[in-house]
Design a protein around this motif. Structure first.
Motif, PDB file in Angstrom:
ATOM      1  N   PHE A 424       0.808  -1.226   0.000  1.00  0.00           N
ATOM      2  CA  PHE A 424       0.000   0.000   0.000  1.00  0.00           C
ATOM      3  C   PHE A 424       0.843   1.278   0.000  1.00  0.00           C
ATOM      4  CE2 PHE A 424      -2.796  -3.235   1.960  1.00  0.00           C
ATOM      5  CZ  PHE A 424      -3.778  -3.251   0.974  1.00  0.00           C
ATOM      6  N   THR A 425       2.130   1.133  -0.318  1.00  0.00           N
ATOM      7  CA  THR A 425       2.980   2.301  -0.490  1.00  0.00           C
ATOM      8  C   THR A 425       3.248   2.473  -1.981  1.00  0.00           C
ATOM      9  OG1 THR A 425       4.025   2.055   1.675  1.00  0.00           O
ATOM     10  CG2 THR A 425       5.223   3.325   0.021  1.00  0.00           C
ATOM     11  N   PRO A 426       3.036   3.653  -2.540  1.00  0.00           N
ATOM     12  CA  PRO A 426       3.197   3.851  -3.985  1.00  0.00           C
ATOM     13  C   PRO A 426       4.630   3.587  -4.449  1.00  0.00           C
ATOM     14  CG  PRO A 426       2.036   5.687  -2.958  1.00  0.00           C
ATOM     15  CD  PRO A 426       2.578   4.847  -1.848  1.00  0.00           C
ATOM     16  N   LEU A 427       4.783   3.416  -5.743  1.00  0.00           N
ATOM     17  CA  LEU A 427       6.106   3.245  -6.338  1.00  0.00           C
ATOM     18  C   LEU A 427       6.992   4.416  -5.950  1.00  0.00           C
ATOM     19  CD1 LEU A 427       5.068   2.150  -9.955  1.00  0.00           C
ATOM     20  CD2 LEU A 427       5.663   0.688  -8.028  1.00  0.00           C
ATOM     21  N   GLY A 428       8.228   4.094  -5.569  1.00  0.00           N
ATOM     22  CA  GLY A 428       9.168   5.151  -5.192  1.00  0.00           C
ATOM     23  C   GLY A 428       9.022   5.633  -3.764  1.00  0.00           C
ATOM     24  N   GLY A 429       8.077   5.066  -2.991  1.00  0.00           N
ATOM     25  CA  GLY A 429       7.888   5.483  -1.604  1.00  0.00           C
ATOM     26  C   GLY A 429       8.965   4.909  -0.696  1.00  0.00           C
ATOM     27  N   SER A 430       8.843   5.171   0.583  1.00  0.00           N
ATOM     28  CA  SER A 430       9.856   4.697   1.528  1.00  0.00           C
ATOM     29  C   SER A 430       9.200   3.994   2.714  1.00  0.00           C
ATOM     30  CB  SER A 430      10.719   5.855   2.023  1.00  0.00           C
ATOM     31  OG  SER A 430       9.945   6.764   2.785  1.00  0.00           O
ATOM     32  N   ILE A 431       9.916   2.992   3.230  1.00  0.00           N
ATOM     33  CA  ILE A 431       9.474   2.205   4.383  1.00  0.00           C
ATOM     34  C   ILE A 431      10.654   2.084   5.335  1.00  0.00           C
ATOM     35  CG2 ILE A 431       8.638  -0.040   5.159  1.00  0.00           C
ATOM     36  CD1 ILE A 431       7.554  -0.220   2.115  1.00  0.00           C
ATOM     37  N   THR A 432      10.423   2.392   6.594  1.00  0.00           N
ATOM     38  CA  THR A 432      11.499   2.374   7.589  1.00  0.00           C
ATOM     39  C   THR A 432      11.096   1.497   8.768  1.00  0.00           C
ATOM     40  OG1 THR A 432      12.120   4.629   6.997  1.00  0.00           O
ATOM     41  CG2 THR A 432      12.963   3.777   9.071  1.00  0.00           C
ATOM     42  N   MET A 433      12.042   0.693   9.230  1.00  0.00           N
ATOM     43  CA  MET A 433      11.826  -0.130  10.423  1.00  0.00           C
ATOM     44  C   MET A 433      12.832   0.294  11.482  1.00  0.00           C
ATOM     45  SD  MET A 433      11.778  -4.280  10.746  1.00  0.00           S
ATOM     46  CE  MET A 433      11.439  -5.104  12.300  1.00  0.00           C
ATOM     47  N   ASP A 434      12.339   0.847  12.582  1.00  0.00           N
ATOM     48  CA  ASP A 434      13.195   1.261  13.695  1.00  0.00           C
ATOM     49  C   ASP A 434      13.141   0.203  14.790  1.00  0.00           C
ATOM     50  OD1 ASP A 434      14.231   4.027  13.103  1.00  0.00           O
ATOM     51  OD2 ASP A 434      12.098   4.333  12.747  1.00  0.00           O
ATOM     52  N   VAL A 435      14.312  -0.228  15.246  1.00  0.00           N
ATOM     53  CA  VAL A 435      14.413  -1.242  16.294  1.00  0.00           C
ATOM     54  C   VAL A 435      15.083  -0.595  17.502  1.00  0.00           C
ATOM     55  CG1 VAL A 435      15.315  -3.505  16.910  1.00  0.00           C
ATOM     56  CG2 VAL A 435      14.635  -3.040  14.544  1.00  0.00           C
ATOM     57  N   ALA A 436      14.342  -0.476  18.600  1.00  0.00           N
ATOM     58  CA  ALA A 436      14.865   0.213  19.785  1.00  0.00           C
ATOM     59  C   ALA A 436      14.759  -0.687  21.010  1.00  0.00           C
ATOM     60  CB  ALA A 436      14.105   1.517  20.021  1.00  0.00           C
ATOM     61  N   GLU A 437      15.847  -0.851  21.720  1.00  0.00           N
ATOM     62  CA  GLU A 437      15.838  -1.533  23.012  1.00  0.00           C
ATOM     63  C   GLU A 437      15.616  -0.453  24.071  1.00  0.00           C
ATOM     64  OE1 GLU A 437      18.685  -4.393  25.804  1.00  0.00           O
ATOM     65  OE2 GLU A 437      19.088  -4.225  23.641  1.00  0.00           O
ATOM     66  N   VAL A 438      14.476  -0.526  24.736  1.00  0.00           N
ATOM     67  CA  VAL A 438      14.074   0.576  25.618  1.00  0.00           C
ATOM     68  C   VAL A 438      14.303   0.288  27.095  1.00  0.00           C
ATOM     69  CG1 VAL A 438      12.391   1.486  23.992  1.00  0.00           C
ATOM     70  CG2 VAL A 438      11.686  -0.275  25.627  1.00  0.00           C
ATOM     71  N   GLY A 439      14.832  -0.889  27.409  1.00  0.00           N
ATOM     72  CA  GLY A 439      15.119  -1.173  28.817  1.00  0.00           C
ATOM     73  C   GLY A 439      15.239  -2.661  29.067  1.00  0.00           C
ATOM     74  N   THR A 440      15.793  -3.016  30.222  1.00  0.00           N
ATOM     75  CA  THR A 440      15.914  -4.415  30.633  1.00  0.00           C
ATOM     76  C   THR A 440      15.474  -4.552  32.077  1.00  0.00           C
ATOM     77  OG1 THR A 440      18.217  -4.092  31.310  1.00  0.00           O
ATOM     78  CG2 THR A 440      17.838  -4.896  29.066  1.00  0.00           C
ATOM     79  N   GLU A 441      14.951  -5.736  32.390  1.00  0.00           N
ATOM     80  CA  GLU A 441      14.530  -6.002  33.765  1.00  0.00           C
ATOM     81  C   GLU A 441      14.437  -7.505  33.969  1.00  0.00           C
ATOM     82  OE1 GLU A 441      10.798  -5.118  36.822  1.00  0.00           O
ATOM     83  OE2 GLU A 441      10.866  -4.170  34.855  1.00  0.00           O
ATOM     84  N   GLY A 442      15.159  -8.009  34.973  1.00  0.00           N
ATOM     85  CA  GLY A 442      15.062  -9.419  35.327  1.00  0.00           C
ATOM     86  C   GLY A 442      15.378 -10.375  34.195  1.00  0.00           C
ATOM     87  N   GLY A 443      16.410 -10.083  33.417  1.00  0.00           N
ATOM     88  CA  GLY A 443      16.790 -10.985  32.342  1.00  0.00           C
ATOM     89  C   GLY A 443      15.948 -10.859  31.091  1.00  0.00           C
ATOM     90  N   THR A 444      15.134  -9.809  31.025  1.00  0.00           N
ATOM     91  CA  THR A 444      14.279  -9.569  29.855  1.00  0.00           C
ATOM     92  C   THR A 444      14.580  -8.193  29.276  1.00  0.00           C
ATOM     93  OG1 THR A 444      12.499 -10.962  30.712  1.00  0.00           O
ATOM     94  CG2 THR A 444      11.896  -9.366  29.022  1.00  0.00           C
ATOM     95  N   ALA A 445      14.740  -8.159  27.957  1.00  0.00           N
ATOM     96  CA  ALA A 445      14.928  -6.881  27.266  1.00  0.00           C
ATOM     97  C   ALA A 445      13.603  -6.478  26.622  1.00  0.00           C
ATOM     98  CB  ALA A 445      16.016  -7.011  26.196  1.00  0.00           C
ATOM     99  N   TYR A 446      13.318  -5.202  26.681  1.00  0.00           N
ATOM    100  CA  TYR A 446      12.059  -4.693  26.128  1.00  0.00           C
ATOM    101  C   TYR A 446      12.356  -3.904  24.854  1.00  0.00           C
ATOM    102  CZ  TYR A 446      10.084  -6.219  30.527  1.00  0.00           C
ATOM    103  OH  TYR A 446       9.694  -6.981  31.590  1.00  0.00           O
ATOM    104  N   PHE A 447      11.699  -4.325  23.770  1.00  0.00           N
ATOM    105  CA  PHE A 447      11.944  -3.733  22.456  1.00  0.00           C
ATOM    106  C   PHE A 447      10.685  -3.075  21.916  1.00  0.00           C
ATOM    107  CE2 PHE A 447      15.687  -6.289  22.601  1.00  0.00           C
ATOM    108  CZ  PHE A 447      16.573  -5.753  21.667  1.00  0.00           C
ATOM    109  N   ILE A 448      10.910  -2.009  21.139  1.00  0.00           N
ATOM    110  CA  ILE A 448       9.836  -1.410  20.339  1.00  0.00           C
ATOM    111  C   ILE A 448      10.281  -1.460  18.888  1.00  0.00           C
ATOM    112  CG2 ILE A 448       8.447   0.633  19.853  1.00  0.00           C
ATOM    113  CD1 ILE A 448       8.864   1.543  22.694  1.00  0.00           C
ATOM    114  N   PHE A 449       9.492  -2.139  18.065  1.00  0.00           N
ATOM    115  CA  PHE A 449       9.744  -2.220  16.632  1.00  0.00           C
ATOM    116  C   PHE A 449       8.714  -1.323  15.942  1.00  0.00           C
ATOM    117  CE2 PHE A 449      11.024  -6.153  18.627  1.00  0.00           C
ATOM    118  CZ  PHE A 449      12.266  -6.443  18.058  1.00  0.00           C
ATOM    119  N   THR A 450       9.191  -0.261  15.297  1.00  0.00           N
ATOM    120  CA  THR A 450       8.299   0.716  14.678  1.00  0.00           C
ATOM    121  C   THR A 450       8.485   0.682  13.158  1.00  0.00           C
ATOM    122  OG1 THR A 450       8.512   2.124  16.624  1.00  0.00           O
ATOM    123  CG2 THR A 450       7.556   3.121  14.653  1.00  0.00           C
ATOM    124  N   ILE A 451       7.414   0.385  12.437  1.00  0.00           N
ATOM    125  CA  ILE A 451       7.460   0.317  10.974  1.00  0.00           C
ATOM    126  C   ILE A 451       6.630   1.469  10.419  1.00  0.00           C
ATOM    127  CG2 ILE A 451       6.864  -1.058   8.949  1.00  0.00           C
ATOM    128  CD1 ILE A 451       7.356  -3.550  10.693  1.00  0.00           C
TER     129      ILE A 451
END
Length: 800
Positions: A424-451
């Motif tokens: 659904f993005t026209p020809l020549g458009g752009s798509i970006t995927m941002d991967v951010a590690e926003v914190g850790t707690e008790g052996g777990t990392a918390y990520f936000i994946f933004t497309i």
């Protein structure tokens, strides 16, 4: 004449004296709106508690003013209306008088009962008819009657009399035998008696609902739920009437009627009605769900037939053009693409079925985030290339790279979102995927994946049904809707299974932003040698975020780094550094930059740079597309975006320091073919056997076959120990299934029975199927339909 006046005065005096002695009030009134007082005897004023002068000064002889504007602020509107209505009824009936028993307030605020006897005369004053009224205090008589009424045990239910205080506190004044038999003789203690207190508190909400009426002395009717002195619950209908006042508080005569059986029947009826309503609602929802699924399957039939028609049609075209290899090759390519599309449709439906039945299970694999994202780039890159779309993955504060999760489901989430973004993005458009590690707690990392995409965006009504299964909302801005319409519903369910969330923001014409939040259990990563001797590197990328992150990673491993956002600036910076005698040790170039791209920049750098400056191209695109041209331009090597710390360290050691990183890879990754290897293929379907034989045979393997599990056991048992390098086992087979065959082989009395790799090769591709294969003693799992690349990669992992 004087004697007559004297005689009349004497008679009047005697009459007044007699009336006062009898405690009878006599008064003369006008039948106007105020029932104006013309004259009254002394007892009239004594009855209401004022003397004549005080009454006239305060109320100007206007009786309605006395009732409605008392100096204490009390308004007896109902009592006044009661008198007025009786007067009107008498006049309308053509009668010349009435008798009425009613309450009247005294100056002290106390209420008394009076019997009013009024007679209308033919006398008129100022146009108003004159009425004479005699009033007698009958409070004692009323009290006796009310008290007498409490002893009436032949009345239904049981009876009590309460004073109701302004704080809605109840004081028991009297009760009949039935009352005390029900509540107990200690009811006299009122709130100090636990049963009395509990019953009041239990019904506090009911009493509060009738507060205003109770304090005004109005009749009340309501139902309470109380306990008797034996602890038995009962529903009681209360009918209360105000029968007087005590210390300014209303006194109520209350009749209790036990309606427990009737109430319980009503409650049971309500429960049955509620259950029936819930059943009707559930039936309606089920009907709507079935209708939605029927509509969905009807609409989807076109999508299924489309790739099937292409597969069958291309097959016929290939057969009719056997003499034209290029035509046959083109048909086979289109058959492959149509087959993959059809497989995607089928997988979506199967996934949704598993999710709805609650049978979907997650795998606990060691997941490499760099590998997951690299795999996503590899899969999506051809689609972005076809539509000339710019795609980039950017990392922010990513510290951890290895996790315990389900890599298949992780990829599924991101591929579903990216596929829609591409579509659904026209020809020549752009798509970006941002991967951010926003914190850790008790052996777990918390990520936000933004497309984020620059696509057509979504209408609000479209977003409303975006994550609803079996609901495909048509968007009039696109020519057609492809796919099952289940992708985003599956994506949301998988995110929830992974204990994450997914949100979307979108506006028509402004693109869409999907945010996926996931907790990932951290797996300890092997430490890489990150010691670099005084290197100086420059990064060139038109994406400032990417530049800053890469420079930060370089600085964290002790490398001095600069960045620029264009190829022209990169050339200028290198020349400037050379002139100062501070030449760079390497340059990292983005492939696709506006103006002067990475390859043209490489050519310019080779012309102006001194010595063999290592130049590495960093890109999210397929290296094979530019490999030849890049090498001719002078590129030293290639790094796949997104650039993780591990990727960067390996690349620098290989291309800048000239160290080999081959030892870090498993030996299996370098197996190019299976020449000299012996495989046992156990498969009951002849076509599937032929496909696997051809694919593996082309890779150099020698293939023996068996048609069911029992034949597979016999073939393995008859072979020399160590003869077979691997066993490929179908699951659903006649005579003996694959699980049973694998378990049996593992128990055979030979040294290789416990060590020979056994791979499940089946269309059962869910996590629980993989787990069942491992429980049966199998080493791995290959999902049908098979493709050569996957087959080679997975088998290679188990060959030494």
């Amino acid at each position: 004449m004087d004697k007559q006046k004297s005689s009349a005065g004497q008679i009047g005096y005697e009459y007044d004296t007699l009336m006062n002695l009898l405690h009878v009030s006599v008064s003369k009134h006008l039948l106007d709106d105020h029932f104006t007082l013309v004259w009254a005897n002394d007892f009239y004023y004594e009855l209401i508690g004022y003397n004549k002068e005080e009454y006239q000064a305060a109320y100007h002889n206007l009786c309605d003013t006395y009732y409605m504007n008392d100096e204490l602020g009390i308004h007896d509107e109902e009592l006044w209306n009661q008198i007025g209505e009786e007067v009107i009824r008498t006049l309308d009936a053509g009668r010349d008088g009435y008798t009425l028993v009613a309450q009247m307030r005294r100056r002290s605020g106390e209420y008394i009962w009076v019997r009013m006897s009024a007679r209308f005369t033919d006398e008129y004053i100022d146009g108003y008819r004159v009425s004479y009224t005699a009033m007698m205090d009958v409070s004692d008589i009323m009290r006796m009657e009310q008290e007498q009424s409490v002893t009436y045990d032949n009345l239904p239910g049981f009876i009590a009399k309460y004073k109701v205080g302004k704080m809605l506190d109840f004081t028991l004044l009297d009760g009949n035998d039935r009352f005390f038999a029900f509540f107990g003789k200690e009811s006299w203690k009122n709130m100090e008696y636990p049963l009395f207190r509990d019953n009041v508190l239990r019904n506090q909400a009911v009493f509060e609902a009738h507060r205003e009426a109770l304090l005004k002395g109005e009749q009340v009717h309501f139902t309470v739920h109380m306990s008797d002195q034996r602890g038995q619950d009962a529903w009681l209908q209360i009918n209360g009437s105000c029968v007087g006042y005590q210390d300014g508080d209303p006194v109520y005569l209350v009749i209790y009627i036990d309606i427990t059986n009737e109430t319980e029947l009503r409650q049971m009826q309500r429960q049955l009605e509620d259950q029936a309503e819930k059943l009707r609602s559930a039936l309606k929802e089920a009907e709507e769900a079935n209708r939605a699924k029927s509509d969905f399957l009807s609409r989807m039939s076109h999508d299924i037939r489309t790739p099937m028609n292409a597969i069958l049609g291309m097959k016929d075209i290939a057969v009719s053009h056997m003499e034209d290899p290029d035509k046959v090759k083109d048909c086979l390519k289109k058959i492959g693409l149509s087959g993959q599309h059809l497989l995607g449709l089928i997988n979506d439906v199967l996934d949704m079925s598993k999710i709805e039945s609650g049978e979907m299970a997650l795998r606990d694999d060691v997941v490499s985030l760099p590998e997951v994202l690299e795999n996503i780039v590899t899969i999506m890159q051809p689609q972005f290339k076809e539509r000339d779309q710019k795609f980039s993955i950017r990392l922010q504060c990513v510290i951890h790279e290895l996790f315990v999760s389900d890599s298949l489901r992780l990829r599924q989430i991101f591929l579903n979102i990216l596929s829609n973004a591409c579509k659904f993005t026209p020809l020549g458009g752009s798509i970006t995927m941002d991967v951010a590690e926003v914190g850790t707690e008790g052996g777990t990392a918390y990520f936000i994946f933004t497309i984020t995409d620059t696509g057509i965006g979504m209408q609000p009504e479209f977003i409303e049904h975006l994550f609803t299964a079996f609901s495909r909302e048509k968007d009039s801005r696109v020519d057609k809707t492809e796919g099952t319409g289940l992708g985003m519903a599956i994506t949301k369910r998988i995110a929830e299974l992974l204990e994450g969330t997914i949100e979307v923001e979108s506006e028509p014409g402004k693109g869409s932003v999907f945010s996926v939040r996931l907790p990932l259990k951290i797996e300890e990563s092997p430490k890489l040698d990150a010691s670099f001797p005084n290197l100086k590197i420059i990064v060139a990328d038109d994406d400032a975020v990417m530049c800053e992150y890469t420079v930060e990673m370089l600085q964290n491993i002790g490398i001095y780094a600069d960045w620029v956002d264009s190829g022209e600036q990169a050339v200028a910076k290198v020349l400037e550094a050379q002139k100062k005698g501070e030449a760079y040790d390497a340059i990292l170039l983005d492939w696709k930059m506006p103006g002067q791209d990475g390859l043209e920049t490489t050519r310019r750098l080779r012309e102006v740079s001194e010595g063999e400056l290592p130049i590495l191209i960093i890109s999210a695109y397929d290296w094979n597309d530019i490999e030849q041209e890049a090498k001719m331009a002078g590129v030293s090597g290639f790094l796949q975006k997104p650039i993780f710390a591990s990727t960067l360290i390996r690349g620098l050691r290989q291309y800048i320091l000239g160290e080999s990183t081959e030892g870090e890879r498993s030996e299996s990754e370098h197996i190019s073919d299976f020449g000299g290897r012996h495989f046992l293929l156990v498969e009951d379907n002849a076509l599937n056997r032929e496909v696997a034989q051809e694919l593996l045979g082309d890779m150099g393997a020698v293939i023996d076959t068996a048609c069911d599990g029992l034949q597979g056991i016999k073939a393995f048992a008859a072979s020399e120990e160590g003869f077979y390098d691997i066993l490929l086992m179908d699951i659903q087979m006649p005579v003996m299934d694959g699980y049973t065959a694998a378990r049996t082989i593992r128990t055979l009395n030979r040294t290789d029975a416990g060590t020979v790799p056994i791979l499940a090769m089946t269309a059962d591709a869910f996590a629980e199927d993989i787990r069942a294969a491992k429980d049966a003693g199998m080493d791995g799992h290959l999902a049908k339909p098979l493709d050569g690349v996957t087959l080679k990669r997975e088998i290679s992992k188990y060959l030494v």
